[in-house]
Design a protein around this motif. Structure first.
Motif, PDB file in Angstrom:
ATOM      1  N   ASP A   1     -80.664  23.207  -0.596  1.00  0.00           N
ATOM      2  CA  ASP A   1     -80.773  22.841   0.819  1.00  0.00           C
ATOM      3  C   ASP A   1     -82.107  22.138   1.034  1.00  0.00           C
ATOM      4  O   ASP A   1     -83.117  22.507   0.431  1.00  0.00           O
ATOM      5  N   ASN A   2     -82.123  21.134   1.933  1.00  0.00           N
ATOM      6  CA  ASN A   2     -83.398  20.457   2.227  1.00  0.00           C
ATOM      7  C   ASN A   2     -84.054  20.994   3.502  1.00  0.00           C
ATOM      8  O   ASN A   2     -85.059  20.460   3.952  1.00  0.00           O
ATOM      9  N   TYR A   3     -83.450  22.003   4.117  1.00  0.00           N
ATOM     10  CA  TYR A   3     -83.972  22.685   5.324  1.00  0.00           C
ATOM     11  C   TYR A   3     -84.083  21.762   6.540  1.00  0.00           C
ATOM     12  O   TYR A   3     -84.895  22.015   7.420  1.00  0.00           O
ATOM     13  N   PHE A   4     -83.262  20.699   6.591  1.00  0.00           N
ATOM     14  CA  PHE A   4     -83.327  19.831   7.775  1.00  0.00           C
ATOM     15  C   PHE A   4     -82.898  20.615   9.013  1.00  0.00           C
ATOM     16  O   PHE A   4     -83.612  20.657  10.016  1.00  0.00           O
TER      17      PHE A   4
ATOM     18  N   ILE B   1     -71.776  29.908  -8.632  1.00  0.00           N
ATOM     19  CA  ILE B   1     -71.344  29.140  -7.464  1.00  0.00           C
ATOM     20  C   ILE B   1     -72.533  28.435  -6.818  1.00  0.00           C
ATOM     21  O   ILE B   1     -73.540  29.075  -6.488  1.00  0.00           O
ATOM     22  N   LEU B   2     -72.397  27.121  -6.625  1.00  0.00           N
ATOM     23  CA  LEU B   2     -73.419  26.359  -5.896  1.00  0.00           C
ATOM     24  C   LEU B   2     -72.957  26.193  -4.453  1.00  0.00           C
ATOM     25  O   LEU B   2     -71.802  25.813  -4.207  1.00  0.00           O
ATOM     26  N   VAL B   3     -73.848  26.502  -3.507  1.00  0.00           N
ATOM     27  CA  VAL B   3     -73.551  26.253  -2.093  1.00  0.00           C
ATOM     28  C   VAL B   3     -74.577  25.251  -1.588  1.00  0.00           C
ATOM     29  O   VAL B   3     -75.757  25.591  -1.418  1.00  0.00           O
ATOM     30  N   THR B   4     -74.160  23.994  -1.348  1.00  0.00           N
ATOM     31  CA  THR B   4     -75.103  23.041  -0.751  1.00  0.00           C
ATOM     32  C   THR B   4     -75.086  23.274   0.763  1.00  0.00           C
ATOM     33  O   THR B   4     -74.040  23.579   1.335  1.00  0.00           O
ATOM     34  N   GLY B   5     -76.243  23.180   1.384  1.00  0.00           N
ATOM     35  CA  GLY B   5     -76.315  23.486   2.821  1.00  0.00           C
ATOM     36  C   GLY B   5     -76.211  24.979   3.089  1.00  0.00           C
ATOM     37  O   GLY B   5     -75.902  25.408   4.198  1.00  0.00           O
TER      38      GLY B   5
ATOM     39  N   HIS C   1     -69.528  22.412  -0.950  1.00  0.00           N
ATOM     40  CA  HIS C   1     -70.428  21.328  -0.528  1.00  0.00           C
ATOM     41  C   HIS C   1     -70.454  21.239   1.003  1.00  0.00           C
ATOM     42  O   HIS C   1     -69.591  20.626   1.622  1.00  0.00           O
ATOM     43  N   LEU C   2     -71.488  21.879   1.590  1.00  0.00           N
ATOM     44  CA  LEU C   2     -71.609  21.926   3.050  1.00  0.00           C
ATOM     45  C   LEU C   2     -72.749  21.054   3.571  1.00  0.00           C
ATOM     46  O   LEU C   2     -72.833  20.818   4.781  1.00  0.00           O
ATOM     47  N   ALA C   3     -73.656  20.637   2.681  1.00  0.00           N
ATOM     48  CA  ALA C   3     -74.895  20.008   3.154  1.00  0.00           C
ATOM     49  C   ALA C   3     -74.620  18.801   4.043  1.00  0.00           C
ATOM     50  O   ALA C   3     -74.033  17.816   3.601  1.00  0.00           O
ATOM     51  N   CYS C   4     -75.022  18.890   5.280  1.00  0.00           N
ATOM     52  CA  CYS C   4     -74.889  17.814   6.276  1.00  0.00           C
ATOM     53  C   CYS C   4     -75.242  18.409   7.632  1.00  0.00           C
ATOM     54  O   CYS C   4     -74.739  19.486   7.975  1.00  0.00           O
ATOM     55  N   PRO C   5     -76.099  17.732   8.418  1.00  0.00           N
ATOM     56  CA  PRO C   5     -76.334  18.262   9.769  1.00  0.00           C
ATOM     57  C   PRO C   5     -75.019  18.220  10.539  1.00  0.00           C
ATOM     58  O   PRO C   5     -74.271  17.245  10.434  1.00  0.00           O
TER      59      PRO C   5
ATOM     60  N   ALA D   1     -78.453  27.174   3.474  1.00  0.00           N
ATOM     61  CA  ALA D   1     -79.442  27.774   4.382  1.00  0.00           C
ATOM     62  C   ALA D   1     -79.067  27.534   5.840  1.00  0.00           C
ATOM     63  O   ALA D   1     -79.789  27.942   6.749  1.00  0.00           O
ATOM     64  N   GLY D   2     -77.942  26.869   6.061  1.00  0.00           N
ATOM     65  CA  GLY D   2     -77.509  26.576   7.435  1.00  0.00           C
ATOM     66  C   GLY D   2     -76.663  27.693   8.019  1.00  0.00           C
ATOM     67  O   GLY D   2     -76.556  28.790   7.445  1.00  0.00           O
ATOM     68  N   PHE D   3     -76.053  27.384   9.151  1.00  0.00           N
ATOM     69  CA  PHE D   3     -75.291  28.384   9.904  1.00  0.00           C
ATOM     70  C   PHE D   3     -74.077  28.897   9.096  1.00  0.00           C
ATOM     71  O   PHE D   3     -74.044  30.068   8.673  1.00  0.00           O
ATOM     72  N   ILE D   4     -73.095  28.035   8.837  1.00  0.00           N
ATOM     73  CA  ILE D   4     -71.895  28.509   8.120  1.00  0.00           C
ATOM     74  C   ILE D   4     -72.275  28.869   6.679  1.00  0.00           C
ATOM     75  O   ILE D   4     -71.832  29.884   6.137  1.00  0.00           O
ATOM     76  N   GLY D   5     -73.123  28.026   6.064  1.00  0.00           N
ATOM     77  CA  GLY D   5     -73.481  28.234   4.661  1.00  0.00           C
ATOM     78  C   GLY D   5     -74.071  29.608   4.394  1.00  0.00           C
ATOM     79  O   GLY D   5     -73.719  30.265   3.412  1.00  0.00           O
ATOM     80  N   SER D   6     -74.950  30.067   5.286  1.00  0.00           N
ATOM     81  CA  SER D   6     -75.609  31.362   5.019  1.00  0.00           C
ATOM     82  C   SER D   6     -74.617  32.519   5.175  1.00  0.00           C
ATOM     83  O   SER D   6     -74.707  33.516   4.456  1.00  0.00           O
ATOM     84  N   HIS D   7     -73.652  32.399   6.092  1.00  0.00           N
ATOM     85  CA  HIS D   7     -72.620  33.440   6.198  1.00  0.00           C
ATOM     86  C   HIS D   7     -71.708  33.412   4.966  1.00  0.00           C
ATOM     87  O   HIS D   7     -71.271  34.465   4.482  1.00  0.00           O
TER      88      HIS D   7
END
Ligand SMILES: NC(=O)c1ccc[n+]([C@@H]2O[C@H](COP(=O)([O-])OP(=O)(O)OC[C@H]3O[C@@H](n4cnc5c(N)ncnc54)[C@H](O)[C@@H]3O)[C@@H](O)[C@H]2O)c1
Ligand SMILES: O=c1ccn([C@@H]2O[C@H](COP(=O)(O)OP(=O)(O)O[C@H]3OC[C@@H](O)[C@H](O)[C@H]3O)[C@@H](O)[C@H]2O)c(=O)[nH]1
Length: 346
Positions: free
Chosen positions: A64-67, A35-39, A103-107, A41-47
């Motif tokens: 993740d780009n850690y923005f 499973i790939l999780v983009t984003g 695919h979650l990556a997005c501020p 390292a963010g709030f919802i993604g890490s949970h």
């Protein structure tokens, strides 16, 4: 009848496999879902990663780009044999062999998505195109975390999925809400044109531990302000409403959507609706009754009301939120106190 061949190839095929096979210990044989999780390292993604990692059959890769995210959110998984973390910007293409893509990556916070709007729209459009290209190439199912912001400043209340929205295409929020609308279009075009298996979640305001302390979103702002003893900044007029979903409920809804048979879009959110003044009063009562509430200027195009109709999620996913705002806020307070180094006075 075909004569039994006795050439070298068949001879190799008829040889008994080594026992036990050396591949038995390979991670590819132990795990049956990559499973790939983009984003991630963010709030919802890490949970979401925490929940996916609970299943020993899952191998999770985060890009993740850690923005707005941080390695800290994934600290406990770094070095785990079923986990990989890649510094990667989704506006660049990526090739990894996976079965599912979340695919979650997005501020997500308005302050951050408005900071570099051109980058935000690139992330939504080019980033989603790249992930769909990957899904097509490797045959993966892909889930997009879209948003209630696709309804804009809604003229229908509560919002159901069939509502097309009321969005300003040239405003300061458009990089995000129009970006997500294009991302949804791309998902459906890849589905119709290339047969890609898609899932679309329209997420309503979500809160919980691990939100960035200076994230700028209302729940994190009010909790940090209440703990620091600073005035709670209600943006005028304060009568605008939102519906807040606790992050564990959200993760449960996303996994059900991914695992189920419905493409969506499906609203995932908590229908409990509060004005921002009510939210401020609740935070004040629960966290710091001494704190003041101050009215400050708002930003353009702030939606005036928002509440999900979750009939589809209930019927199609068997999902509804369990955690009420009054129960979720103290869980977030605990995490914020630890990170701010302000323990609760006994
Ligand atoms: N939290 C909410 O209330 C909410 C509501 C609706 C939709 N969503 C959606 O859910 C997703 C996650 O939101 P969140 O609240 O966890 O936000 P977040 O900002 O905490 O997480 C977003 C993650 O994406 C990463 N990222 C941003 N741009 C990237 C890029 N170009 N390439 C790679 N990584 C990138 C960030 O570094 C971060 O780790 C987002 O797609 C957001 O639009 C969230
Ligand atoms: O300090 C603050 C911050 C915000 N607000 C108000 O609180 C409300 C919610 O604002 P937030 O910034 O938390 O979030 P928004 O609802 O505007 O956008 C959110 O919803 C959908 C998601 O896709 C977005 O990622 C998310 O940020 C707004 O009416 C805003 O004016 C305050 O009153 N005080």
């Amino acid at each position: 009848m075909a004569k039994e061949a006795s050439n070298g190839d068949n001879h190799a095929a008829s040889k008994p496999p080594p026992s036990p096979s050396p591949l038995r210990n390979s991670k590819f044989f132990q795990s049956n879902m990559r499973i790939l999780v983009t984003g991630g390292a963010g709030f919802i993604g890490s949970h979401l990663v925490d929940k996916l990692m609970e299943n020993e059959k899952n191998e999770v890769i985060v890009a993740d780009n850690y923005f707005t995210g941080s390695k800290d959110n994934l600290r406990k998984w770094i070095g785990h044999p079923r986990f990989e973390l890649i510094r990667h910007d989704v506006t660049e293409s990526l090739l990894v062999e996976v079965d599912q893509i979340y695919h979650l990556a997005c501020p997500a916070s308005p302050i951050f998505y408005k900071y570099n709007p051109v980058k935000t729209i690139k992330t939504n459009v080019i980033g989603t195109l790249n992930m769909l290209g990957l899904a097509k190439r490797v045959g993966a199912r892909i889930l997009l975390t879209s948003t209630s912001e696709v309804y804009g400043d809604p003229l229908v209340h509560p919002q159901e999925e069939s509502y097309w929205g009321n969005v300003n295409p040239i405003g300061v929020r458009s990089c995000y809400d129009e970006g997500k609308r294009v991302a949804e279009t791309l998902m459906f075009d890849y589905h119709r044109q290339h047969g890609i298996e898609i899932r679309i979640a329209r997420i309503f305001n979500t809160y919980g531990p691990r939100m960035n302390i200076d994230d700028g979103r209302v729940v994190s702002n009010f909790i940090a302000q209440a703990i620091r003893g600073e005035p709670l900044t209600v943006q005028a007029p304060g009568t605008q409403t939102r519906s807040f979903c606790y992050v564990s409920d959200m993760v449960d809804g996303l996994i059900r959507l991914m695992e189920g048979e419905n493409t969506g879009p499906i609203n995932i959110g908590n229908p409990g609706e509060f004005t921002m003044l009510e939210l401020a009063e609740t935070v004040k009562e629960l966290i710091n009754p001494e704190v003041e509430i101050s009215m400050v200027e708002n930003t353009p195009d702030d939606p005036r009301q928002r509440k999900p109709n979750i009939t589809k999620a209930k019927e199609l996913l068997g999902w509804e939120p369990k955690i009420k705002l009054r129960d979720g806020l103290p869980l977030m307070e605990e995490d914020f106190r630890t990170r701010l180094g302000v323990p609760l006075k006994k």
